[in-house]
Design a protein around this motif. Sequence first.
Motif, PDB file in Angstrom:
ATOM      1  N   GLY A  13       0.811  -1.207   0.000  1.00 42.61           N
ATOM      2  CA  GLY A  13       0.000   0.000   0.000  1.00 42.61           C
ATOM      3  C   GLY A  13       0.842   1.253   0.000  1.00 42.61           C
ATOM      4  O   GLY A  13       1.951   1.288  -0.542  1.00 42.61           O
ATOM      5  N   LYS A  14       0.313   2.287   0.628  1.00 43.27           N
ATOM      6  CA  LYS A  14       1.002   3.576   0.658  1.00 43.27           C
ATOM      7  C   LYS A  14       2.332   3.452   1.399  1.00 43.27           C
ATOM      8  O   LYS A  14       2.441   2.736   2.393  1.00 43.27           O
ATOM      9  CB  LYS A  14       0.112   4.615   1.366  1.00 43.27           C
ATOM     10  CG  LYS A  14       0.667   6.024   1.288  1.00 43.27           C
ATOM     11  CD  LYS A  14      -0.264   7.022   1.969  1.00 43.27           C
ATOM     12  CE  LYS A  14       0.323   8.427   1.894  1.00 43.27           C
ATOM     13  NZ  LYS A  14      -0.531   9.413   2.588  1.00 43.27           N
ATOM     14  N   ASP A  15       3.356   4.129   0.869  1.00 45.69           N
ATOM     15  CA  ASP A  15       4.724   4.100   1.412  1.00 45.69           C
ATOM     16  C   ASP A  15       5.322   2.701   1.374  1.00 45.69           C
ATOM     17  O   ASP A  15       6.293   2.416   2.084  1.00 45.69           O
ATOM     18  CB  ASP A  15       4.743   4.629   2.849  1.00 45.69           C
ATOM     19  CG  ASP A  15       4.246   6.069   2.932  1.00 45.69           C
ATOM     20  OD1 ASP A  15       4.515   6.835   1.999  1.00 45.69           O
ATOM     21  OD2 ASP A  15       3.566   6.405   3.922  1.00 45.69           O
ATOM     22  N   GLY A  64      -8.072   4.719  -6.491  1.00 44.24           N
ATOM     23  CA  GLY A  64      -6.620   4.716  -6.474  1.00 44.24           C
ATOM     24  C   GLY A  64      -6.081   3.619  -7.366  1.00 44.24           C
ATOM     25  O   GLY A  64      -6.846   2.905  -8.038  1.00 44.24           O
ATOM     26  N   PRO A  65      -4.765   3.435  -7.401  1.00 46.97           N
ATOM     27  CA  PRO A  65      -4.189   2.343  -8.199  1.00 46.97           C
ATOM     28  C   PRO A  65      -4.612   0.987  -7.649  1.00 46.97           C
ATOM     29  O   PRO A  65      -4.918   0.853  -6.465  1.00 46.97           O
ATOM     30  CB  PRO A  65      -2.673   2.550  -8.033  1.00 46.97           C
ATOM     31  CG  PRO A  65      -2.518   3.941  -7.530  1.00 46.97           C
ATOM     32  CD  PRO A  65      -3.742   4.255  -6.745  1.00 46.97           C
ATOM     33  N   ARG A  66      -4.631  -0.005  -8.511  1.00 44.77           N
ATOM     34  CA  ARG A  66      -4.961  -1.347  -8.058  1.00 44.77           C
ATOM     35  C   ARG A  66      -3.840  -1.852  -7.146  1.00 44.77           C
ATOM     36  O   ARG A  66      -2.656  -1.721  -7.481  1.00 44.77           O
ATOM     37  CB  ARG A  66      -5.126  -2.277  -9.260  1.00 44.77           C
ATOM     38  CG  ARG A  66      -5.515  -3.693  -8.888  1.00 44.77           C
ATOM     39  CD  ARG A  66      -5.761  -4.511 -10.141  1.00 44.77           C
ATOM     40  NE  ARG A  66      -6.010  -5.913  -9.826  1.00 44.77           N
ATOM     41  CZ  ARG A  66      -7.195  -6.401  -9.450  1.00 44.77           C
ATOM     42  NH1 ARG A  66      -8.223  -5.582  -9.357  1.00 44.77           N
ATOM     43  NH2 ARG A  66      -7.352  -7.684  -9.187  1.00 44.77           N
ATOM     44  N   PRO A  67      -4.163  -2.437  -5.966  1.00 44.79           N
ATOM     45  CA  PRO A  67      -3.104  -2.915  -5.062  1.00 44.79           C
ATOM     46  C   PRO A  67      -2.275  -4.027  -5.704  1.00 44.79           C
ATOM     47  O   PRO A  67      -2.819  -4.917  -6.358  1.00 44.79           O
ATOM     48  CB  PRO A  67      -3.887  -3.424  -3.843  1.00 44.79           C
ATOM     49  CG  PRO A  67      -5.273  -3.662  -4.331  1.00 44.79           C
ATOM     50  CD  PRO A  67      -5.512  -2.675  -5.419  1.00 44.79           C
ATOM     51  N   ARG A  91      -2.820   5.707  -1.368  1.00 43.30           N
ATOM     52  CA  ARG A  91      -3.402   4.427  -0.976  1.00 43.30           C
ATOM     53  C   ARG A  91      -3.982   3.743  -2.204  1.00 43.30           C
ATOM     54  O   ARG A  91      -4.599   4.393  -3.052  1.00 43.30           O
ATOM     55  CB  ARG A  91      -4.513   4.626   0.065  1.00 43.30           C
ATOM     56  CG  ARG A  91      -4.037   5.173   1.392  1.00 43.30           C
ATOM     57  CD  ARG A  91      -5.209   5.304   2.355  1.00 43.30           C
ATOM     58  NE  ARG A  91      -4.788   5.811   3.659  1.00 43.30           N
ATOM     59  CZ  ARG A  91      -4.747   7.101   3.970  1.00 43.30           C
ATOM     60  NH1 ARG A  91      -5.113   8.000   3.076  1.00 43.30           N
ATOM     61  NH2 ARG A  91      -4.354   7.478   5.162  1.00 43.30           N
ATOM     62  N   PRO A  92      -3.804   2.433  -2.354  1.00 39.97           N
ATOM     63  CA  PRO A  92      -4.451   1.725  -3.475  1.00 39.97           C
ATOM     64  C   PRO A  92      -5.963   1.796  -3.341  1.00 39.97           C
ATOM     65  O   PRO A  92      -6.491   1.984  -2.237  1.00 39.97           O
ATOM     66  CB  PRO A  92      -3.922   0.294  -3.350  1.00 39.97           C
ATOM     67  CG  PRO A  92      -3.477   0.171  -1.923  1.00 39.97           C
ATOM     68  CD  PRO A  92      -3.016   1.530  -1.501  1.00 39.97           C
ATOM     69  N   GLY A  93      -6.670   1.652  -4.466  1.00 34.01           N
ATOM     70  CA  GLY A  93      -8.107   1.857  -4.457  1.00 34.01           C
ATOM     71  C   GLY A  93      -8.910   0.635  -4.854  1.00 34.01           C
ATOM     72  O   GLY A  93      -8.406  -0.282  -5.507  1.00 34.01           O
ATOM     73  N   ILE A  94     -10.184   0.623  -4.440  1.00 33.79           N
ATOM     74  CA  ILE A  94     -11.118  -0.418  -4.878  1.00 33.79           C
ATOM     75  C   ILE A  94     -11.381  -0.267  -6.368  1.00 33.79           C
ATOM     76  O   ILE A  94     -11.456  -1.238  -7.114  1.00 33.79           O
ATOM     77  CB  ILE A  94     -12.434  -0.338  -4.082  1.00 33.79           C
ATOM     78  CG1 ILE A  94     -12.171  -0.569  -2.586  1.00 33.79           C
ATOM     79  CG2 ILE A  94     -13.439  -1.358  -4.606  1.00 33.79           C
ATOM     80  CD1 ILE A  94     -13.424  -0.457  -1.732  1.00 33.79           C
ATOM     81  N   THR A  95     -11.549   0.977  -6.803  1.00 36.88           N
ATOM     82  CA  THR A  95     -11.688   1.269  -8.222  1.00 36.88           C
ATOM     83  C   THR A  95     -10.644   2.307  -8.605  1.00 36.88           C
ATOM     84  O   THR A  95      -9.984   2.885  -7.743  1.00 36.88           O
ATOM     85  CB  THR A  95     -13.106   1.781  -8.557  1.00 36.88           C
ATOM     86  OG1 THR A  95     -13.225   1.947  -9.982  1.00 36.88           O
ATOM     87  CG2 THR A  95     -13.389   3.114  -7.886  1.00 36.88           C
ATOM     88  N   SER A 153       0.862   2.866 -16.802  1.00 34.49           N
ATOM     89  CA  SER A 153       0.764   4.239 -17.290  1.00 34.49           C
ATOM     90  C   SER A 153      -0.453   4.948 -16.700  1.00 34.49           C
ATOM     91  O   SER A 153      -0.380   6.128 -16.339  1.00 34.49           O
ATOM     92  CB  SER A 153       0.689   4.248 -18.812  1.00 34.49           C
ATOM     93  OG  SER A 153       0.528   5.553 -19.313  1.00 34.49           O
ATOM     94  N   LEU A 154      -1.575   4.230 -16.580  1.00 35.99           N
ATOM     95  CA  LEU A 154      -2.778   4.826 -16.003  1.00 35.99           C
ATOM     96  C   LEU A 154      -2.580   5.152 -14.517  1.00 35.99           C
ATOM     97  O   LEU A 154      -3.061   6.177 -14.029  1.00 35.99           O
ATOM     98  CB  LEU A 154      -3.968   3.877 -16.178  1.00 35.99           C
ATOM     99  CG  LEU A 154      -4.493   3.730 -17.606  1.00 35.99           C
ATOM    100  CD1 LEU A 154      -5.487   2.571 -17.688  1.00 35.99           C
ATOM    101  CD2 LEU A 154      -5.151   5.017 -18.071  1.00 35.99           C
ATOM    102  N   ASP A 155      -1.869   4.282 -13.802  1.00 33.03           N
ATOM    103  CA  ASP A 155      -1.598   4.543 -12.383  1.00 33.03           C
ATOM    104  C   ASP A 155      -0.741   5.798 -12.215  1.00 33.03           C
ATOM    105  O   ASP A 155      -0.987   6.620 -11.324  1.00 33.03           O
ATOM    106  CB  ASP A 155      -0.897   3.340 -11.747  1.00 33.03           C
ATOM    107  CG  ASP A 155      -1.860   2.191 -11.474  1.00 33.03           C
ATOM    108  OD1 ASP A 155      -3.079   2.417 -11.574  1.00 33.03           O
ATOM    109  OD2 ASP A 155      -1.394   1.074 -11.188  1.00 33.03           O
TER     110      ASP A 155
END
Length: 367
Positions: free
Chosen positions: A212-214, A290-293, A313-317, A335-337
Amino acid sequence: LALLFAGKASVAYSRIVLVGAWLLSIFLLPVTRRFCRHYFGKFRWWGTPLVILDRSNTGRELWHYLKRHPWLGLSPADIFTLPPDMEEARRQLKDAERRHPGAIALMLQPSDAHTARFVHEASRYFVKILVVPAQSSGVRQHWFHACDLGTMTGFMLMQNLRRRWRQRLKRALDLVLCLPVVVLCSVPGLLLCLLIRLDSRGPVFYRQRRLGKDGKAFDVFKFRTMRQDADEVLARYLEENPDLRDEWEKDRKLKHDPRITRVGRFLRKSSLDELPQLINVVRGEMSLVGPRPIVEAEIAKYGEVYADYCRVRPGITGLWQVSGRNNTTYEERVSLDRYYVTNWCIWMDLWILARTFPVVLTGYGAY
């Protein structure tokens, strides 16, 4: 509202209706705009003609891309390279303006000494000129504006996620939208738990270690969609179908995965398998958007983009989920992330959430 106020048509104004209409328009406007663009993009009259003044590989790639995506509103009508001779360039520009009235002239990668002269000459024949700087080929930045530096013009880039108050605003939006959904989905969630238990043996929830984040690891929750002996089934399936091994090695996915249960296939197609991730959002490990985990093995595929991934933080969508999901390549997903992290704003999150509903209902790109 202006007409009601100016005409004094009524003295009774419902604040709930007015605020509700405004909140509803936040979701309806981008969805309706997207629908209209895709629908009208099929017609020949849609879009502004575009004359590309560069026949390089980049110019050709842009030509084909815009042809495949007519909903963007730019319709390539001609492509050619301006010659070094200014008189010949004037003749070509004049001829292009005559053949394509009202077109936009696009100059790709103007990096030579004649660039300014060509821009001035093109302005004699075209109302609008779209100049793409050479350094922008690897930069997909949305929040920027021109900055006058006196003797030259620069582009001021904005990084919204570098501001703490914007990160707190994003977290507040997650909680405001997530907590009511958790309450509303509690009963349907229990029903799905029952169906999973009746369909196959094993636990209802599936937990997998993600980053996840960091770069901090956490357990992401999902409804179980696979059989208990999934690893053995996959190994046997790939051994019996060696031609599918490349598909598995490429994206770690199979279009017709033998490990998925009957209920699991429905959950994946409808994206309901990710419903328990609302728990991760409440706990602060994930965000709604957010980005996919990713797992640790995917760090190498992300390369330098992994540093951008760790900023949120990664996202659900996210952008990947509403842009084709499994129908896109892994490079496009990365690229999308990066685009999401670089160009984030609160309106982008609302726009992605609005687009998520039709994607989930149609099941586009899900398997």
